[in-house]
Design an enzyme around this catalytic site. Structure first.
Site, PDB file in Angstrom:
ATOM      1  N   GLY A   1       0.794  -1.233   0.000  1.00 30.00           N
ATOM      2  CA  GLY A   1       0.000   0.000   0.000  1.00 30.00           C
ATOM      3  C   GLY A   1       0.821   1.276   0.000  1.00 30.00           C
ATOM      4  O   GLY A   1       0.256   2.370  -0.077  1.00 30.00           O
TER       5      GLY A   1
ATOM      6  N   THR B   1      -1.208  -9.007 -13.602  1.00 36.09           N
ATOM      7  CA  THR B   1      -0.870  -8.106 -14.712  1.00 36.09           C
ATOM      8  C   THR B   1      -1.321  -8.678 -16.053  1.00 36.09           C
ATOM      9  O   THR B   1      -1.349  -9.909 -16.227  1.00 36.09           O
ATOM     10  CB  THR B   1       0.658  -7.890 -14.751  1.00 36.09           C
ATOM     11  OG1 THR B   1       1.014  -7.253 -15.984  1.00 36.09           O
ATOM     12  CG2 THR B   1       1.424  -9.207 -14.681  1.00 36.09           C
ATOM     13  N   ASP B   2      -1.602  -7.791 -16.994  1.00 38.59           N
ATOM     14  CA  ASP B   2      -1.934  -8.259 -18.359  1.00 38.59           C
ATOM     15  C   ASP B   2      -0.713  -8.866 -19.045  1.00 38.59           C
ATOM     16  O   ASP B   2      -0.845  -9.511 -20.084  1.00 38.59           O
ATOM     17  CB  ASP B   2      -2.518  -7.119 -19.201  1.00 38.59           C
ATOM     18  CG  ASP B   2      -1.525  -6.006 -19.527  1.00 38.59           C
ATOM     19  OD1 ASP B   2      -0.433  -5.961 -18.919  1.00 38.59           O
ATOM     20  OD2 ASP B   2      -1.844  -5.163 -20.392  1.00 38.59           O
ATOM     21  N   GLU B   3       0.470  -8.677 -18.456  1.00 36.17           N
ATOM     22  CA  GLU B   3       1.673  -9.227 -19.095  1.00 36.17           C
ATOM     23  C   GLU B   3       1.704 -10.752 -19.025  1.00 36.17           C
ATOM     24  O   GLU B   3       2.487 -11.389 -19.724  1.00 36.17           O
ATOM     25  CB  GLU B   3       2.938  -8.603 -18.483  1.00 36.17           C
ATOM     26  CG  GLU B   3       2.915  -7.096 -18.687  1.00 36.17           C
ATOM     27  CD  GLU B   3       4.231  -6.384 -18.417  1.00 36.17           C
ATOM     28  OE1 GLU B   3       5.292  -7.020 -18.474  1.00 36.17           O
ATOM     29  OE2 GLU B   3       4.175  -5.165 -18.161  1.00 36.17           O
TER      30      GLU B   3
ATOM     31  N   LYS C   1       9.781   3.438 -14.648  1.00 37.41           N
ATOM     32  CA  LYS C   1       8.864   3.047 -15.718  1.00 37.41           C
ATOM     33  C   LYS C   1       8.891   4.124 -16.801  1.00 37.41           C
ATOM     34  O   LYS C   1       9.260   5.278 -16.551  1.00 37.41           O
ATOM     35  CB  LYS C   1       7.448   2.886 -15.162  1.00 37.41           C
ATOM     36  CG  LYS C   1       7.354   1.866 -14.024  1.00 37.41           C
ATOM     37  CD  LYS C   1       7.271   0.438 -14.536  1.00 37.41           C
ATOM     38  CE  LYS C   1       7.543  -0.595 -13.465  1.00 37.41           C
ATOM     39  NZ  LYS C   1       6.706  -0.562 -12.313  1.00 37.41           N
TER      40      LYS C   1
ATOM     41  N   GLY D   1       3.172   1.622  -2.330  1.00 39.11           N
ATOM     42  CA  GLY D   1       3.649   1.706  -3.711  1.00 39.11           C
ATOM     43  C   GLY D   1       2.756   2.599  -4.558  1.00 39.11           C
ATOM     44  O   GLY D   1       1.888   3.305  -4.041  1.00 39.11           O
TER      45      GLY D   1
ATOM     46  N   ASP E   1       6.965  -7.854   5.408  1.00 38.87           N
ATOM     47  CA  ASP E   1       7.083  -8.601   4.164  1.00 38.87           C
ATOM     48  C   ASP E   1       5.917  -9.590   4.057  1.00 38.87           C
ATOM     49  O   ASP E   1       5.632 -10.298   5.036  1.00 38.87           O
ATOM     50  CB  ASP E   1       8.423  -9.362   4.235  1.00 38.87           C
ATOM     51  CG  ASP E   1       8.807 -10.018   2.938  1.00 38.87           C
ATOM     52  OD1 ASP E   1       7.919 -10.241   2.088  1.00 38.87           O
ATOM     53  OD2 ASP E   1      10.006 -10.333   2.793  1.00 38.87           O
TER      54      ASP E   1
ATOM     55  N   HIS F   1      11.156  -8.462 -25.623  1.00 42.28           N
ATOM     56  CA  HIS F   1      10.296  -7.280 -25.429  1.00 42.28           C
ATOM     57  C   HIS F   1       8.941  -7.496 -26.106  1.00 42.28           C
ATOM     58  O   HIS F   1       8.870  -7.635 -27.326  1.00 42.28           O
ATOM     59  CB  HIS F   1      11.026  -6.071 -26.038  1.00 42.28           C
ATOM     60  CG  HIS F   1      10.399  -4.766 -25.756  1.00 42.28           C
ATOM     61  ND1 HIS F   1      10.958  -3.588 -26.171  1.00 42.28           N
ATOM     62  CD2 HIS F   1       9.270  -4.425 -25.097  1.00 42.28           C
ATOM     63  CE1 HIS F   1      10.209  -2.572 -25.783  1.00 42.28           C
ATOM     64  NE2 HIS F   1       9.165  -3.070 -25.129  1.00 42.28           N
TER      65      HIS F   1
ATOM     66  N   LYS G   1       4.554 -13.383 -11.950  1.00 42.38           N
ATOM     67  CA  LYS G   1       3.180 -12.952 -11.680  1.00 42.38           C
ATOM     68  C   LYS G   1       2.185 -14.043 -12.078  1.00 42.38           C
ATOM     69  O   LYS G   1       1.171 -14.247 -11.405  1.00 42.38           O
ATOM     70  CB  LYS G   1       2.869 -11.651 -12.422  1.00 42.38           C
ATOM     71  CG  LYS G   1       3.582 -10.422 -11.883  1.00 42.38           C
ATOM     72  CD  LYS G   1       3.205 -10.078 -10.453  1.00 42.38           C
ATOM     73  CE  LYS G   1       1.824  -9.455 -10.331  1.00 42.38           C
ATOM     74  NZ  LYS G   1       1.541  -9.018  -8.926  1.00 42.38           N
TER      75      LYS G   1
ATOM     76  N   TYR H   1       9.562 -11.313 -14.744  1.00 40.69           N
ATOM     77  CA  TYR H   1       8.475 -10.609 -14.038  1.00 40.69           C
ATOM     78  C   TYR H   1       7.124 -11.237 -14.352  1.00 40.69           C
ATOM     79  O   TYR H   1       6.376 -11.638 -13.448  1.00 40.69           O
ATOM     80  CB  TYR H   1       8.467  -9.118 -14.423  1.00 40.69           C
ATOM     81  CG  TYR H   1       7.161  -8.439 -14.090  1.00 40.69           C
ATOM     82  CD1 TYR H   1       6.738  -8.311 -12.766  1.00 40.69           C
ATOM     83  CD2 TYR H   1       6.317  -7.961 -15.100  1.00 40.69           C
ATOM     84  CE1 TYR H   1       5.510  -7.717 -12.460  1.00 40.69           C
ATOM     85  CE2 TYR H   1       5.098  -7.369 -14.792  1.00 40.69           C
ATOM     86  CZ  TYR H   1       4.701  -7.257 -13.479  1.00 40.69           C
ATOM     87  OH  TYR H   1       3.495  -6.679 -13.175  1.00 40.69           O
TER      88      TYR H   1
ATOM     89  N   ALA I   1       6.330 -14.034 -15.752  1.00 42.97           N
ATOM     90  CA  ALA I   1       6.230 -15.455 -15.395  1.00 42.97           C
ATOM     91  C   ALA I   1       6.005 -15.615 -13.895  1.00 42.97           C
ATOM     92  O   ALA I   1       5.220 -16.464 -13.447  1.00 42.97           O
ATOM     93  CB  ALA I   1       7.491 -16.196 -15.838  1.00 42.97           C
TER      94      ALA I   1
HETATM   95  P1  TYD Z   1       7.660  -0.103 -18.733  1.00 47.53           P
HETATM   96  O1  TYD Z   1       7.193   1.206 -18.204  1.00 47.53           O
HETATM   97  O2  TYD Z   1       8.899  -0.699 -18.186  1.00 47.53           O
HETATM   98  O3  TYD Z   1       6.428  -1.102 -18.570  1.00 47.53           O
HETATM   99  P2  TYD Z   1       6.242  -2.624 -19.167  1.00 47.53           P
HETATM  100  O4  TYD Z   1       7.527  -3.106 -19.692  1.00 47.53           O
HETATM  101  O5  TYD Z   1       5.803  -3.367 -17.958  1.00 47.53           O
HETATM  102  O6  TYD Z   1       5.176  -2.497 -20.215  1.00 47.53           O
HETATM  103  O7  TYD Z   1       7.842   0.031 -20.289  1.00 47.53           O
HETATM  104  C1  TYD Z   1       6.785   0.475 -21.114  1.00 47.53           C
HETATM  105  C2  TYD Z   1       7.270   0.437 -22.542  1.00 47.53           C
HETATM  106  O8  TYD Z   1       8.316   1.389 -22.701  1.00 47.53           O
HETATM  107  C3  TYD Z   1       7.860  -0.891 -22.929  1.00 47.53           C
HETATM  108  O9  TYD Z   1       7.536  -1.142 -24.295  1.00 47.53           O
HETATM  109  C4  TYD Z   1       9.353  -0.687 -22.766  1.00 47.53           C
HETATM  110  C5  TYD Z   1       9.536   0.765 -23.142  1.00 47.53           C
HETATM  111  N1  TYD Z   1      10.653   1.484 -22.462  1.00 47.53           N
HETATM  112  C6  TYD Z   1      11.596   2.198 -23.221  1.00 47.53           C
HETATM  113  O10 TYD Z   1      11.529   2.250 -24.466  1.00 47.53           O
HETATM  114  N2  TYD Z   1      12.593   2.844 -22.559  1.00 47.53           N
HETATM  115  C7  TYD Z   1      12.714   2.825 -21.208  1.00 47.53           C
HETATM  116  O11 TYD Z   1      13.677   3.443 -20.661  1.00 47.53           O
HETATM  117  C8  TYD Z   1      11.749   2.110 -20.444  1.00 47.53           C
HETATM  118  C9  TYD Z   1      11.834   2.054 -18.944  1.00 47.53           C
HETATM  119  C10 TYD Z   1      10.733   1.450 -21.113  1.00 47.53           C
END
Ligand code: TYD
Length: 343
Positions: A8, A124-126, A187, A10, A60, A278, A152, A148, A150
């Protein structure tokens, strides 16, 4: 209702706590359990700090005794506690298995033993892996590609197994990418905003044409609330932004927009070596969530501009993070070998 919110402190968890206590449920009580890793930040909870209906415990989710004590008198658990960053999972996968798999399991098992009425697990949707076309349904097969996603997937499967085997009153949500205030600047969106403010380069992975279903954190939190109160036990609900894909730009367009709002040159964008495995595109189907009566408030175009402005207005929140040793060490490790790449 008395809710235990793990993770909570985060980004998404603290939004859920602030919304529950200050806006949507003024008689609910919230206990936050958070390990305060690098991504947890008590400053995110300052707006609720003085409330009698709020309590905080540092600990934790993988520690049974701490969890058991925190669960005392709890009606519902919402589990946001997780290692969440894909790039870090590539550098340090063990932490993801420990927290997102084992920690989730210990929390779920302890919650069941203590007799909670509801256990909402945030996934996550990932877990679906990349979706070249269309939108993932909750029934689609899982195909995670990073440590990550996997981890989740492992965590949510354990929660669903605990529902089936032991009767844990569980619900799982699978959230799309969130953005908004208080997001740790690793992010894409907060990293590129804060780098741009400081005239530092914006690292662009691969061709920058990857697409995410960017969901404002406040809409994400209201969706979690809808599922917690109106969802059916044993079910999975996608969370995301229902806007048409044309309104949810690819990474490169997002970074260009950030630079334009800040009045910075596009030359700050630096193509760097792509992230391994990616995923190019995520998108989830939102019919099931919509059937609960949930509706978003934010359009991405407005939410992105407002988020840029929030980081401009709150340097006291993000500057200590970015200048701290932890962030600097991570940044060097993740980006150093990439940046000499020329396309
Ligand atoms: P991210 O915010 O790490 O979320 P996720 O990988 O969980 O979707 O990344 C979002 C998108 O941005 C992803 O396609 C990876 C890209 N990205 C970059 O191009 N450069 C960066 O420095 C980062 C952190 C992410």
């Amino acid at each position: 209702m008395r809710i235990l919110v793990t993770g909570g402190a985060g980004f998404i968890g603290s939004e859920f706590v602030r919304r529950t206590l200050l806006d949507s449920h003024p008689s609910d009580e919230v206990m936050v359990l958070d390990k305060l890793t690098y991504a947890g930040n008590l400053a995110n909870l300052e707006p609720v700090e003085g409330l009698a209906r709020f309590r905080f415990v540092q600990g934790d989710i993988a520690d049974r005794d701490t969890v058991q004590a925190a669960l005392h008198g709890t009606d519902a658990v919402v589990n946001f506690a997780a290692e969440t960053h894909v790039d870090r999972s590539i550098l340090d996968p063990d932490a993801f298995v420990k927290n997102d798999v084992l920690g989730t399991w210990i929390l779920a098992e302890t919650a069941r033993a203590s007799g909670v009425g509801r256990f909402l697990h945030v996934s996550t949707d990932e877990v679906y892996g990349a979706v070249p076309t269309g939108a993932s349904l909750e029934t689609d097969r899982l195909d995670p590609t990073s440590p990550y996603s996997a981890a989740k997937a492992g965590g949510e499967l354990l929660v669903l197994a605990a529902y089936k085997t032991y009767g844990l009153p569980a619900i799982v949500v699978r959230g799309a990418n969130a953005y908004g205030p208080y997001q740790y600047p690793e992010k894409l969106i907060p990293l590129h905003i804060t780098n741009a403010i400081d005239d530092q380069s914006l690292p662009m992975y691969g061709d920058g044409q990857q697409r995410r279903q960017w969901t404002h954190v406040s809409d994400f939190a209201s969706a979690v609330d809808a599922v917690l109160r109106r969802g059916t036990l044993g079910e999975i609900y996608n969370i995301g932004n229902p806007e048409p894909e044309a309104l949810l730009p690819v990474n490169m367009e997002i970074s260009r927009r950030i630079l334009s709002v800040l009045g910075k040159p596009e030359s700050l964008i630096e193509y760097v070596v792509d992230r391994p495995a990616h995923d190019r595109r995520y998108r989830v189907n939102l019919d099931k969530l919509g059937a609960l009566g949930w509706q978003p408030e934010w359009r991405f175009a407005d939410g992105l501009d407002a988020t840029v402005q929030w980081y401009v207005d709150h340097p006291h929140w993000w500057r200590p993070i970015k200048s701290g040793e932890h962030h600097r060490a991570y940044y060097a490790r993740n980006y150093a070998d990439r940046s000499s790449f020329a396309r």
